[in-house]
Design a protein around this motif. Structure first.
Motif, PDB file in Angstrom:
ATOM      1  N   ASP A  22       0.866  -1.417  -0.081  1.00 20.74           N
ATOM      2  CA  ASP A  22      -0.048   0.174   0.003  1.00 20.74           C
ATOM      3  C   ASP A  22       0.953   1.275  -0.154  1.00 20.74           C
ATOM      4  N   SER A  23       1.830   1.264   0.839  1.00 14.98           N
ATOM      5  CA  SER A  23       2.639   2.449   0.762  1.00 14.98           C
ATOM      6  C   SER A  23       3.515   2.620  -0.741  1.00 14.98           C
ATOM      7  N   LEU A  24       3.851   1.540  -1.312  1.00 16.57           N
ATOM      8  CA  LEU A  24       4.392   1.532  -2.524  1.00 16.57           C
ATOM      9  C   LEU A  24       3.491   2.016  -3.495  1.00 16.57           C
ATOM     10  N   ARG A  25       2.348   1.580  -3.513  1.00 15.76           N
ATOM     11  CA  ARG A  25       1.184   2.304  -4.586  1.00 15.76           C
ATOM     12  C   ARG A  25       0.847   3.827  -4.125  1.00 15.76           C
ATOM     13  N   ASP A  26       0.992   4.252  -2.479  1.00 19.80           N
ATOM     14  CA  ASP A  26       0.745   5.392  -2.281  1.00 19.80           C
ATOM     15  C   ASP A  26       1.944   6.290  -2.837  1.00 19.80           C
ATOM     16  N   GLN A  27       3.225   6.006  -3.031  1.00 17.71           N
ATOM     17  CA  GLN A  27       4.265   6.498  -3.591  1.00 17.71           C
ATOM     18  C   GLN A  27       4.027   6.897  -5.068  1.00 17.71           C
ATOM     19  N   ILE A  28       3.599   5.767  -5.722  1.00 15.58           N
ATOM     20  CA  ILE A  28       3.306   5.983  -7.016  1.00 15.58           C
ATOM     21  C   ILE A  28       2.303   7.096  -7.331  1.00 15.58           C
ATOM     22  N   TYR A  29       1.100   7.075  -6.742  1.00 17.58           N
ATOM     23  CA  TYR A  29       0.093   7.971  -6.928  1.00 17.58           C
ATOM     24  C   TYR A  29       0.684   9.306  -6.502  1.00 17.58           C
ATOM     25  N   GLU A  30       1.475   9.445  -5.354  1.00 21.12           N
ATOM     26  CA  GLU A  30       1.946  10.727  -5.125  1.00 21.12           C
ATOM     27  C   GLU A  30       2.831  11.409  -5.971  1.00 21.12           C
ATOM     28  N   MET A  31       3.495  10.660  -6.964  1.00 23.77           N
ATOM     29  CA  MET A  31       4.416  11.060  -7.728  1.00 23.77           C
ATOM     30  C   MET A  31       3.555  11.588  -8.990  1.00 23.77           C
ATOM     31  N   TYR A  32       2.472  11.039  -9.099  1.00 25.47           N
ATOM     32  CA  TYR A  32       1.675  11.397 -10.245  1.00 25.47           C
ATOM     33  C   TYR A  32       0.879  12.558  -9.860  1.00 25.47           C
ATOM     34  N   LYS A  33       0.634  12.714  -8.241  1.00 26.24           N
ATOM     35  CA  LYS A  33      -0.153  14.136  -7.684  1.00 26.24           C
ATOM     36  C   LYS A  33       0.824  15.301  -7.963  1.00 26.24           C
ATOM     37  N   ASN A  34       2.278  15.159  -7.815  1.00 22.63           N
ATOM     38  CA  ASN A  34       3.160  16.119  -7.738  1.00 22.63           C
ATOM     39  C   ASN A  34       3.720  16.381  -9.140  1.00 22.63           C
ATOM     40  N   LYS A  35       3.329  15.822 -10.247  1.00 20.65           N
ATOM     41  CA  LYS A  35       3.554  15.728 -11.447  1.00 20.65           C
ATOM     42  C   LYS A  35       4.801  15.509 -11.821  1.00 20.65           C
ATOM     43  N   LYS A  36       5.431  14.326 -11.169  1.00 23.48           N
ATOM     44  CA  LYS A  36       6.920  14.038 -11.314  1.00 23.48           C
ATOM     45  C   LYS A  36       6.840  13.241 -12.460  1.00 23.48           C
ATOM     46  N   ILE A  37       7.940  12.677 -13.028  1.00 20.03           N
ATOM     47  CA  ILE A  37       8.076  11.793 -14.095  1.00 20.03           C
ATOM     48  C   ILE A  37       7.843  10.517 -13.634  1.00 20.03           C
ATOM     49  N   VAL A  38       6.997   9.640 -14.093  1.00 17.12           N
ATOM     50  CA  VAL A  38       6.719   8.305 -13.469  1.00 17.12           C
ATOM     51  C   VAL A  38       7.296   7.205 -14.319  1.00 17.12           C
ATOM     52  N   CYS A  39       8.595   6.597 -14.341  1.00 12.97           N
ATOM     53  CA  CYS A  39       8.953   5.679 -15.013  1.00 12.97           C
ATOM     54  C   CYS A  39       9.830   4.570 -14.158  1.00 12.97           C
ATOM     55  N   LEU A  40      10.251   3.530 -14.437  1.00 10.41           N
ATOM     56  CA  LEU A  40      10.532   2.457 -13.757  1.00 10.41           C
ATOM     57  C   LEU A  40      11.645   3.003 -12.792  1.00 10.41           C
ATOM     58  N   GLU A  41      12.759   3.772 -13.640  1.00 10.68           N
ATOM     59  CA  GLU A  41      13.807   4.016 -12.910  1.00 10.68           C
ATOM     60  C   GLU A  41      13.525   5.044 -11.725  1.00 10.68           C
ATOM     61  N   SER A  42      12.655   6.082 -11.883  1.00  8.56           N
ATOM     62  CA  SER A  42      12.550   7.050 -10.715  1.00  8.56           C
ATOM     63  C   SER A  42      11.660   6.235  -9.920  1.00  8.56           C
ATOM     64  N   ILE A  43      10.792   5.441 -10.152  1.00  5.14           N
ATOM     65  CA  ILE A  43       9.907   5.009  -9.088  1.00  5.14           C
ATOM     66  C   ILE A  43      10.992   4.080  -8.201  1.00  5.14           C
ATOM     67  N   HIS A  44      11.577   3.210  -8.785  1.00  8.07           N
ATOM     68  CA  HIS A  44      12.755   2.347  -8.091  1.00  8.07           C
ATOM     69  C   HIS A  44      13.589   3.206  -7.330  1.00  8.07           C
ATOM     70  N   LYS A  45      14.034   4.315  -7.775  1.00  3.45           N
ATOM     71  CA  LYS A  45      14.965   5.333  -7.013  1.00  3.45           C
ATOM     72  C   LYS A  45      14.176   5.586  -5.881  1.00  3.45           C
ATOM     73  N   ARG A  46      13.120   6.102  -5.757  1.00  2.00           N
ATOM     74  CA  ARG A  46      12.376   6.620  -4.822  1.00  2.00           C
ATOM     75  C   ARG A  46      12.155   5.377  -3.649  1.00  2.00           C
ATOM     76  N   VAL A  47      11.732   4.393  -4.120  1.00  3.75           N
ATOM     77  CA  VAL A  47      11.272   3.491  -3.176  1.00  3.75           C
ATOM     78  C   VAL A  47      12.685   3.092  -2.398  1.00  3.75           C
ATOM     79  N   ARG A  48      13.853   3.025  -3.237  1.00  9.83           N
ATOM     80  CA  ARG A  48      14.854   2.722  -2.439  1.00  9.83           C
ATOM     81  C   ARG A  48      15.329   3.671  -1.603  1.00  9.83           C
ATOM     82  N   ASP A  49      15.164   4.991  -1.730  1.00 14.05           N
ATOM     83  CA  ASP A  49      15.617   6.244  -0.925  1.00 14.05           C
ATOM     84  C   ASP A  49      14.769   6.113   0.386  1.00 14.05           C
ATOM     85  N   ILE A  50      13.515   5.579   0.411  1.00 12.83           N
ATOM     86  CA  ILE A  50      12.894   5.310   1.566  1.00 12.83           C
ATOM     87  C   ILE A  50      12.952   3.963   2.187  1.00 12.83           C
ATOM     88  N   GLN A  51      13.750   3.261   1.531  1.00 16.21           N
ATOM     89  CA  GLN A  51      14.160   1.868   2.099  1.00 16.21           C
ATOM     90  C   GLN A  51      12.971   0.923   1.985  1.00 16.21           C
TER      91      GLN A  51
END
Length: 102
Positions: free
Chosen positions: A28-57
């Protein structure tokens, strides 16, 4: 001896896909991170999502494993306005809406 045939032994190999064991809260927190990136109008690609979830461990694996994980929780890449977007499959989104209404 004329009618006897030799059979080769059948090789059975286990093909185990290793993914990190994520519980429902992590998914659920992974799903929230993806939706938050869309909400903040960030580029959502595999690399950006992977980097973000690695940053928050949240996920420590490789990108290929992360891609398999996204497919396992029923996300897929769809094309919209000549761009690829990560979307939840409609049946999963419908189940979430029904659960939240109940």
């Amino acid at each position: 001896m004329k009618n006897s045939t030799l059979d080769s032994p059948k090789k059975t190999r286990l093909h185990i896909k290793w993914l990190m064991n994520l519980d429902h809260l992590d998914i659920d927190s992974l799903r929230d991170q993806i939706y938050e990136m869309y909400k903040n109008k960030k580029i959502v690609c595999l690399e950006s999502i992977h980097k973000r979830v690695r940053d928050i461990q949240l996920f420590e694996g490789y990108k290929a494993s992360f891609h398999t994980l996204l497919q396992g929780i029923r996300f897929k890449w769809c094309k919209d306005n000549h761009r690829r977007n990560l979307m939840e499959l409609p049946d999963i989104a419908l189940k979430i809406i029904q659960f939240l209404k109940a």
